[in-house]
Enzyme design. Structure first.
Site, mmCIF file in Angstrom:
data_model
loop_
_atom_site.group_PDB
_atom_site.id
_atom_site.type_symbol
_atom_site.label_atom_id
_atom_site.label_comp_id
_atom_site.label_asym_id
_atom_site.label_seq_id
_atom_site.Cartn_x
_atom_site.Cartn_y
_atom_site.Cartn_z
ATOM 1 N N LEU A 149 84.616 -32.477 63.902
ATOM 2 C CA LEU A 149 86.214 -32.524 62.871
ATOM 3 C C LEU A 149 86.213 -31.322 62.231
ATOM 4 O O LEU A 149 86.430 -29.707 62.427
ATOM 5 C CB LEU A 149 86.992 -33.013 62.581
ATOM 6 C CG LEU A 149 87.663 -34.385 62.392
ATOM 7 C CD1 LEU A 149 89.185 -33.310 62.946
ATOM 8 C CD2 LEU A 149 87.497 -35.095 63.453
ATOM 9 N N CYS A 150 84.771 -30.882 61.485
ATOM 10 C CA CYS A 150 83.894 -29.093 61.249
ATOM 11 C C CYS A 150 84.720 -28.296 62.583
ATOM 12 O O CYS A 150 85.287 -27.288 62.211
ATOM 13 C CB CYS A 150 83.058 -29.307 60.742
ATOM 14 S SG CYS A 150 83.138 -30.756 59.023
ATOM 15 N N ASN A 151 84.227 -28.586 63.344
ATOM 16 C CA ASN A 151 83.894 -27.439 64.691
ATOM 17 C C ASN A 151 85.407 -27.553 65.258
ATOM 18 O O ASN A 151 85.897 -26.847 65.575
ATOM 19 C CB ASN A 151 82.981 -28.409 65.481
ATOM 20 C CG ASN A 151 82.861 -27.428 67.228
ATOM 21 O OD1 ASN A 151 82.322 -25.597 66.734
ATOM 22 N ND2 ASN A 151 83.117 -27.395 68.209
#
Length: 208
Positions: free
Chosen positions: A144-146
């Site tokens: 999710l960060c990417n």
């Protein structure tokens, strides 16, 4: 006025405590002379692809930030990571709602990576001024960060989008008695100190 959107994430499988929630709240209450002309908007995303796709466009449309400062947890890392790009890649691991996108790329046919439009070397210097280990990173992962990095980089490339979009991965922090014993390198106040310096550096860049 300059507007900065600061975001973090909630807990997710394998990380029942996400220090970016507390960090975002702390940065939302920072008061410094250098931020007198800065409006700070904060948001914590649920760890969900659907939430990012729903909330990020809504936040950008409502607040029209000049810059976006995003934080995420890298639990296996022992230093602060200033991300330099978003990868066009997805993991098969489901999000906190047990959903996955069931494909290997975020956007089929798009480039393998998008640079994050941020003064990354200035942000790196700011983090190191907080006397904490920090480094630039070319790999924000495939979770999710990417995914948020990619969507923010896309938005920054559109007319009317933010001029800067920065993503910072932080380590796990010590809590309670563990913090008092020095069981981990970082405590919440360490991240708040580094986060404040990073925010000040991004605010200065967003004004230019």
């Amino acid at each position: 006025m300059t507007t900065i959107l600061i975001t973090g994430f909630g807990p997710f499988p394998g990380a029942p405590y996400n220090p970016t929630e507390r960090l975002v709240r702390a940065l939302g209450s920072v008061r410094r002379p250098a931020l007198r002309d800065v409006t700070i908007v904060t948001h914590v995303f649920p760890v969900s692809y659907a939430a990012v796709d729903r909330d990020l466009p809504a936040l950008l449309a409502k607040h029209k930030p000049d810059a976006v400062l995003m934080f995420g947890l890298a639990a296996r890392t022992r230093h602060i990571r200033i991300e330099t790009r978003a990868r066009n890649a997805l993991a098969l691991m489901p999000d906190a709602t047990s959903a996955s996108l069931r494909r290997s790329q975020i956007v089929r046919g798009a480039p393998a990576a998008l640079p994050l439009p941020a003064p990354v070397r200035h942000l790196l210097a700011a983090a190191r001024q907080a006397r904490l280990p920090a480094a630039l990173s070319p790999d924000a992962g495939r979770y999710l960060c990417n995914y948020l990095c990619w969507r923010a980089a896309e938005a920054a490339g559109k007319p009317g989008g933010p001029r800067a979009a920065a993503f910072v991965h932080v380590p796990l922090t010590a809590r309670g008695a563990q913090a008092r014993r020095g069981g981990r390198r970082f405590a919440a106040h360490d991240l708040a100190r580094a986060g404040t310096r990073i925010l000040l550096a991004l605010a200065a860049a967003a004004r230019r």
